[in-house]
Design an enzyme around this catalytic site. Structure first.
Site, PDB file in Angstrom:
ATOM      1  N   HIS A 948       0.860  -1.185   0.000  1.00  0.00           N
ATOM      2  CA  HIS A 948       0.000   0.000   0.000  1.00  0.00           C
ATOM      3  C   HIS A 948       0.894   1.232   0.000  1.00  0.00           C
ATOM      4  O   HIS A 948       1.616   1.480   0.964  1.00  0.00           O
ATOM      5  CB  HIS A 948      -0.927   0.001   1.226  1.00  0.00           C
ATOM      6  CG  HIS A 948      -1.911  -1.119   1.220  1.00  0.00           C
ATOM      7  ND1 HIS A 948      -2.338  -1.733   2.382  1.00  0.00           N
ATOM      8  CD2 HIS A 948      -2.553  -1.745   0.206  1.00  0.00           C
ATOM      9  CE1 HIS A 948      -3.211  -2.687   2.078  1.00  0.00           C
ATOM     10  NE2 HIS A 948      -3.348  -2.720   0.764  1.00  0.00           N
ATOM     11  N   GLU A 951       1.362   3.711   3.030  1.00  0.00           N
ATOM     12  CA  GLU A 951       1.891   3.222   4.304  1.00  0.00           C
ATOM     13  C   GLU A 951       3.411   3.354   4.305  1.00  0.00           C
ATOM     14  O   GLU A 951       4.150   2.369   4.296  1.00  0.00           O
ATOM     15  CB  GLU A 951       1.431   1.785   4.541  1.00  0.00           C
ATOM     16  CG  GLU A 951      -0.088   1.676   4.671  1.00  0.00           C
ATOM     17  CD  GLU A 951      -0.590   0.236   4.677  1.00  0.00           C
ATOM     18  OE1 GLU A 951       0.252  -0.685   4.581  1.00  0.00           O
ATOM     19  OE2 GLU A 951      -1.813   0.046   4.753  1.00  0.00           O
ATOM     20  N   HIS A1045       3.186  -3.491   7.059  1.00  0.00           N
ATOM     21  CA  HIS A1045       2.096  -2.566   6.760  1.00  0.00           C
ATOM     22  C   HIS A1045       2.097  -1.418   7.762  1.00  0.00           C
ATOM     23  O   HIS A1045       2.842  -1.417   8.738  1.00  0.00           O
ATOM     24  CB  HIS A1045       0.738  -3.284   6.817  1.00  0.00           C
ATOM     25  CG  HIS A1045       0.427  -4.106   5.607  1.00  0.00           C
ATOM     26  ND1 HIS A1045      -0.468  -3.719   4.640  1.00  0.00           N
ATOM     27  CD2 HIS A1045       0.917  -5.306   5.207  1.00  0.00           C
ATOM     28  CE1 HIS A1045      -0.529  -4.648   3.704  1.00  0.00           C
ATOM     29  NE2 HIS A1045       0.304  -5.622   4.025  1.00  0.00           N
ATOM     30  N   GLU A1130       1.763  -4.653  11.511  1.00  0.00           N
ATOM     31  CA  GLU A1130       1.147  -3.332  11.411  1.00  0.00           C
ATOM     32  C   GLU A1130       1.889  -2.357  12.326  1.00  0.00           C
ATOM     33  O   GLU A1130       2.053  -2.613  13.513  1.00  0.00           O
ATOM     34  CB  GLU A1130      -0.328  -3.402  11.829  1.00  0.00           C
ATOM     35  CG  GLU A1130      -1.185  -4.333  10.989  1.00  0.00           C
ATOM     36  CD  GLU A1130      -1.625  -3.690   9.680  1.00  0.00           C
ATOM     37  OE1 GLU A1130      -1.260  -2.519   9.451  1.00  0.00           O
ATOM     38  OE2 GLU A1130      -2.324  -4.357   8.903  1.00  0.00           O
TER      39      GLU A1130
END
EC number: 3.4.17.24
Length: 1298
Positions: A948, A951, A1045, A1130
């Site tokens: 992504h 990010e 991420h 994350e």
């Protein structure tokens, strides 16, 4: 008070039944026999007074004694039974006998009854009396089979006696007034609503209704009905809806009775059909006319009328009727009148009720238009400002603010199209831009017209998926969880990936069996690159590619005009959009590579350059212009390049490169080879110059109280004022930016550089700007990431920036997060830092809509204020610390100067940017069997990141991982000797280059393409999965797979994994998991990280397999490749709420540290576990006992606690509609007893005489306020009138009620 025995007997029996409601075993009362006189004369005076304690035994234990005593004296026994109930113990016993639990200390009426005769005659008489009055005969069996509550309700429905009915109502009211709503719900389950409705219908249908019974009956029905969700339907079935409305119309002159009727009407309107029925019978008109202008009398009845009107306005039909009759303007006038004249703030609850009416009206588009058209926004704005001045009116502020937000007209974004400004022609697809834009222009016009005529009931539909029950998304099919799907490609195609795993087949001929390699070689990785070019070139770009270990593009091999392609079997050339293509799809053709030379950034606001051979010159070449003209143009450009090159050289010589591991010249060389859709020719200064972590910790920004409210006020005021500038000062799509007429004090914006995102900037006030972000390429959604340049600012002036088209429903900006800022002047002074900045930050839903009225799309505003330090500075603002594709390429080049990792190109992206693949492992010590066997059996660890583009924190974590693994650290050396690392640091290079937030150039989320990725449209995912398939096919299934991420809604760093058992447990599946065997090793790395990583939160991790994420990398690699430790890591954009970093925002230092700590956690997977006991390695891991104190929130809780201010105005519910509010109104209505009615009547007459001399305001319906007030309460019924009314017995059952 003398009461007939038949009327009292059911109550006595009800009191004698066991306790059912509270679920406790009943206890018996202690009965004292006061005295028994003259037994011989068969005269028994039996007076029993109960001390009502809680004893043991059967609750009916005293009845046999009473029966036996009375049965022994059959000859005209006279029993005088006096039952006193008083005190808390007495009430507790009554509650016990009536099956409803404990009660507060409030006495019941004293009851005396006298009976002359035997017990059998008593029972026979009572049964006969009950049958005569139409009651159902209740035999002993029936009584014993029913609860006390059922007996009371049955008696209430059939009772014709006033005192009996009042006693029952009094008992029920006392029982339901104490304790929680549990009692009320129990009564509802026993048919309490139907019983009260039946009693209401029976009493109200009489020729002369007994209002002494009706008023408490209506009160009790309202109290019970507001907790009964089906009360409206039940009232319709009992024909009580219209009956109650008729009662209201008949008693509009009586405040207490009308208030009771209005309360019941209010609860009936919980049913849409009941509300519509009332509206059809002019109930809306009747209720509306009962609301007078400001007065100090009968506030309870007035509030009941307003609440009933708000309840009636819950339906579209009633709202349309109210709008057509002009009631909206009347409500606004009433609110203004009550606001201006209620100087003592006595009627705040009435003003709040009026706001509730307006909230109900504005749920429809017609209602909102009426409020706006009648000047409602301006009225609410000014009245709310006045309410802020007094603490007594604070409760009115939030409803007014949310009402203004809802009524704020929708404003389309100032865009030509909702689609992204960047379009990329996809291979194998036609250019459909013109058709899509035409469809949007034509189709959305009709949708926009329909939207104006429909309600906003589904306004928050875009968030419906997020409010869905979490457990419903969990995978519960055991076969899907356990079964491994077949590969999505033939096995023969996997052989092409062997070139990326040469460490398993290379013979290392350069190592002699008896020689010792150099120290650098022992800790470095070998080069496993494909064939490199033999040609030489003096250009920086060629040197960059040669040194980085990547094959040179074809146009840099020998003759640049040679475009011979490689074989189709090479994964690095499987994409028609790659460098081998002949079409210039990325803005730079095969012959358009050149230097990026900087210009004067302080005057131009950026570092920029011109291409040595532009696309315009190629067009001239194609058109056949003369060679002399081209040569003259080239000479001019070379002269300019030399000047600019000397400028940046002087800049670097003056200030020097101050950032370690960053070479500006190397970055410029890498950026020159980067392909973008618009063909960027400008470098952002922070990327070119480099970045150092902030010198100290940066705490989370404290949220200013009511900051969102203040911003909403400013937005409303902006709509009401006429002095708004509304000038476009930057437009990404403007081909001629020189035409913009800049004012001297206007900020200047720019975003046409790598990773930049800002589509349009609009100056709305002198120091306020609206910013519109660019959607992801080839689509019209995913606007969250921003990165732009701003200049021409004045120092110490607060500038407000509003990013008005964000899409996420919540953000860490509401919880202490700040955007980041980079100052060029600070960087040149030796402080090249991205720093957190901004005050008055909040994130909330706004009233902007897509440019072409696309329905269902909602936008949110991120607003923050920045005060710049320097005049005429050049600054950059970003969502998070930017990390560009060129920065990655230059960083990999720097790393090759250390241990020389093997850098290859896995494939080319759609735009032709190579997707780097880095292999890191240690060379064998020798060619001996032992060393070679150890190399061949090293487990593989696959790490990926930046799928992504928005990010960027994932890239900083990956930077830490790469830097550590290529370092001389003993732990890194041990990891290189233990594992083979396959790292793909940027899975979506095109998205990163073009500044998108989530998608690639195909307009799709690449992390949802792992199940069946397209080799043409998703080449990086396709070939990454192919590499994993290949490793699996040769028996080298990765030991760990982790995809880095960033998380925009949670704090800390945490892992998502996969577990069959935990998924089944959480979903509540009926599958027996006792027999399931699952390796718990997926928790090893999270547990290790929780011990060694300060930013990591073990409690935030989860290992659930969701259906909606079945196509993500984590789930596919776990399911299809059988990787037990398949994770998504994350990292927060904000900071931590636990550990040593609690309350601090994470910077690039902390993010890189997290990448290092992840490598440390891999030591727990070493086969030689004893190595963990090595003091040398332990000392290098830096365990800190303070880190172990993690107090994280549970992963199954919400991401964050609810924001202090309502983000979603559509989800706001105006307060005051609760059951407690209605109970308070009922108590207030009861307090207006008949003993005070005569006094109120005299006061009202005096008030009416005074009002006749005053000027009255006109209502929309044409009636004056005085007339409305007079029609509502012209006079009150005196106490004598009420008593006279009570003496008129109804003859519903053929006899008078006593």
């Amino acid at each position: 008070m003398q009461v007939n025995t038949p009327a009292l007997l059911p109550i006595c029996k009800a009191r004698a039944l066991q306790l059912e409601l509270c679920g406790r075993q009943p206890t018996a009362p202690r009965i004292g026999y006061s005295r028994i006189l003259d037994r011989k004369k068969n005269l028994l005076e039996f007076c029993f007074s109960s001390d009502l304690g809680l004893g043991a035994g059967h609750p009916l234990g005293w009845l046999p004694d009473l029966k036996s005593t009375m049965s022994r004296h059959r000859e005209g026994v006279m029993v005088i039974c006096q039952h006193r109930v008083h005190g808390p113990r007495g009430l507790a016993h009554v509650a016990q006998l009536a099956d409803l639990g404990s009660l507060p200390p409030r006495p019941l009426p004293k009851i005396n009854f006298t009976w002359n005769g035997t017990l059998r005659e008593l029972e026979a008489s009572s049964q006969a009396s009950c049958g005569g009055r139409g009651r159902p005969n209740m035999s002993a069996a029936a009584v014993n089979g029913s609860s006390g509550l059922e007996v009371l309700l049955s008696t209430l429905q059939s009772s014709g006696d006033t005192e009996s009915t009042l006693n029952i109502l009094n008992v029920l009211d006392e029982l339901l007034s104490a304790g929680s709503d549990r009692r009320i719900h129990y009564m509802i389950s026993k048919g309490g609503s139907q019983a009260l409705l039946a009693a209401l219908v029976k009493t109200a249908k009489c020729l002369n209704p007994n209002y002494t019974v009706l008023v408490p009956l209506l009160h009790l029905l309202a109290k019970l009905g507001c907790r009964d969700r089906r009360i409206g339907v039940k009232a319709e079935d009992a024909n009580a809806v219209q009956l109650t409305l008729n009662l209201l119309k008949q008693n509009i002159t009586h405040a207490r009775i009308s208030a009771a009727c209005l309360m019941v009407i209010r609860v009936f309107c919980s049913s849409v059909t009941a509300a519509n029925l009332l509206g059809e019978h002019r109930g809306l008109d009747a209720v509306y006319r009962l609301i007078p202008p400001h007065t100090s009398k009968h506030l309870t009845a007035i509030k009941a009328a307003i609440d009933a009107l708000a309840a009636l306005l819950c339906t579209k039909a009633n709202v349309r009727s109210a709008v057509s009759k002009g009631y909206i303007s009347g409500l606004l006038a009433l609110y203004e009148d009550w606001h201006s004249r209620d100087t003592g703030h006595v009627a705040v609850r009435i003003r709040l009720a009026l706001l509730r009416c307006l909230h109900q009206v504005t749920r429809s588009a017609a209602g909102r238009e009426a409020v706006v058209g009648q000047g409602g926004l301006r009225l609410l704005f000014h009245t709310t400002q006045a309410c802020l001045l007094s603490r007594d009116t604070e409760s009115l502020v939030e409803p007014s603010v949310q009402l203004m937000r809802r009524c704020h007209p929708k404003t389309p974004l100032l865009l030509r199209s909702d689609h992204s400004a960047y379009y990329f022609p996809l291979p194998g697809r036609e250019d459909t831009r013109a058709q899509s834009y035409l469809a949007v222009a034509l189709g959305n016009k009709a949708e926009s017209d329909e939207e104006e005529s429909e309600d906003e009931d589904n306004e928050d539909g875009s968030q419906e998926s997020e409010s869905k029950d979490f457990d419903d998304d969990l995978e519960t099919d055991l076969n899907k969880l356990r079964r491994r799907p077949e590969p999505d490609r033939p096995k023969e195609l996997l052989a092409q990936y062997s070139q990326f795993c040469l460490e398993f087949t290379h013979d290392f001929g350069e190592l002699e069996s008896g020689s010792e390699p150099e120290e650098s070689s022992s800790s470095s990785s070998f080069s496993s690159s494909p064939s490199s070019s033999s040609s030489s070139s003096s250009s920086d770009e060629e040197a960059f590619l040669r040194q980085s270990g990547s094959p040179l593009p074809q146009y840099l091999r020998g003759d640049r005009r040679n475009t011979d392609s490689e074989g189709a079997g090479s994964p690095s050339r499987s994409n028609p959009g790659g460098p081998s293509g002949t079409q210039d799809t990325a803005g730079r053709g095969p012959q358009a590579v050149a230097h990026l030379e900087p210009r004067d950034f302080q005057s131009q606001g950026s570092i920029c350059s011109n291409l040595s051979q532009t696309a315009g010159e190629k067009e001239e070449e194609r058109r056949g212009e003369e060679w002399g003209e081209r040569e003259e143009e080239r000479e001019k450009e070379r002269t300019e390049e030399e000047h600019q090159s000397s400028l940046v050289d002087r800049l670097l010589a003056t200030h020097g490169a101050r950032v370690p591991h960053h070479d500006p010249q190397l970055y410029r060389a890498a950026a020159a080879l980067t392909r973008s859709i618009p063909g960027f020719s400008i470098l952002a200064f922070p990327d070119f110059w480099g970045h150092l972590p902030p010198p100290g910790p940066e705490p989370m920004a404290p949220r200013k109280p009511n900051v969102q409210r203040q911003k909403v006020f400013e937005d409303i005021q902006r709509m009401l004022d006429d002095g708004i500038i509304n000038q476009v000062v930057f437009d990404l799509e403007d081909t001629n930016p020189q035409c913009i007429n800049y004012q001297p004090d206007t900020l200047r914006f720019f975003s046409k550089f790598e990773c930049g995102n800002l589509r349009k900037a609009v100056q709305v006030r002198r120091y306020e700007y609206d910013l519109i972000l660019n959607a992801d390429a080839n689509c019209s959604i995913n606007t969250q990431w921003f990165y732009f340049e701003v200049s021409n600012m004045a120092a110490n002036i607060p500038y407000r920036f509003n990013v008005i088209n964000c899409e996420k429903t919540n953000s860490q900006f509401n919880y202490g997060m700040q955007p980041v800022l980079y100052s060029v002047r600070e960087a040149l002074d030796g402080r090249p830092h991205w720093v957190r900045t901004g005050t008055e930050i909040c994130y909330f839903r706004n009233r902007f809509c897509p440019a072409h009225g696309r329905r269902g799309q909602t936008f949110y505003t991120l607003t923050f204020t920045v005060t710049f330090k320097h005049n005429e500075d050049v600054c950059y603002l970003a969502y998070h610390y930017p990390y560009t594709y060129s920065a990655l390429q230059s960083h990999l080049q720097v790393l090759q100067r250390s241990v020389d990792p093997a850098k290859q190109s896995l494939c080319d992206s759609l735009a032709g940017n190579p997707c780097p693949l880095v292999t890191i492992t240690a060379c064998p010590a020798s060619r001996g069997w032992r060393d070679m066997h150890q190399l061949r059996n090293r487990p593989c660890i696959v790490l990926t990141a930046r799928v992504h583009p928005g990010e960027s924190n994932a890239s900083w974590v990956m930077r830490g991982t790469l830097g550590f693994l290529c370092s001389r650290d003993p732990v890194a050396q041990s990891l290189r000797e233990t594992f083979v690392f396959k790292i793909i640091p940027m899975l979506n290079p095109d998205g990163v280059v073009n500044g998108t937030n989530r998608c690639a150039l195909n307009g799709e989320d690449l992390n949802r393409q792992w199940s069946k990725p397209s080799p043409v449209l998703s080449p990086t995912i396709y070939h990454t999965k192919g590499l994993l398939y290949y490793l699996n096919s040769i028996g080298r299934t990765p030991l760990v797979f982790c995809d880095y991420h960033g998380h925009s809604r949670k704090k800390n760093v945490f892992l998502y994994g996969c577990s069959i058992k935990e998924t089944l447990w959480q979903s509540g599946s009926a599958v027996d998991t006792v027999g399931l065997k699952e390796d718990p090793g997926y928790r090893t790395i999270p547990k290790s990280l929780d011990r060694i990583a300060p930013a990591f939160s073990f409690n935030s991790c989860n290992y659930l397999v969701e259906k909606s994420r079945s196509a993500t990398a984590r789930v596919v690699v776990w399911r299809e490749m059988g990787v037990l430790r398949s994770y998504t890591m994350e990292s927060t954009y904000n900071g931590c709420d636990q550990g040593i970093y609690k309350g601090l925002q994470t910077g690039t230092r902390e993010l890189e540290e997290m990448g290092v700590k992840f490598c440390h956690s891999l030591l727990s997977l070493r086969r030689d576990v004893s190595a963990l006991d090595s003091k040398t390695l332990i000392n290098h891991i830096h365990l800190d006992s303070s880190v172990l104190d993690h107090k994280s929130h549970n992963c199954f809780e919400d991401d964050e606690p609810p924001c202090l201010e309502e983000i979603e105005y559509s989800m706001y519910s105006c307060p005051g509609l609760s059951g407690a509010e209605l109970d308070l109104d009922i108590d207030n209505n009861n307090s207006s007893s008949s003993s005070n009615e005569e006094e109120e009547e005299e006061e009202e007459e005096e008030e009416e005489e005074g009002q006749e001399r005053e000027e009255t305001s006109q209502r929309p319906s044409g009636k004056s306020g005085r007339s409305c007030l007079k029609s509502l309460f012209p006079q009150l019924i005196s106490k004598g009138s009420v008593e006279q009314l009570n003496l008129k017995r109804s003859q519903c059952n053929g006899q008078y009620l006593s």
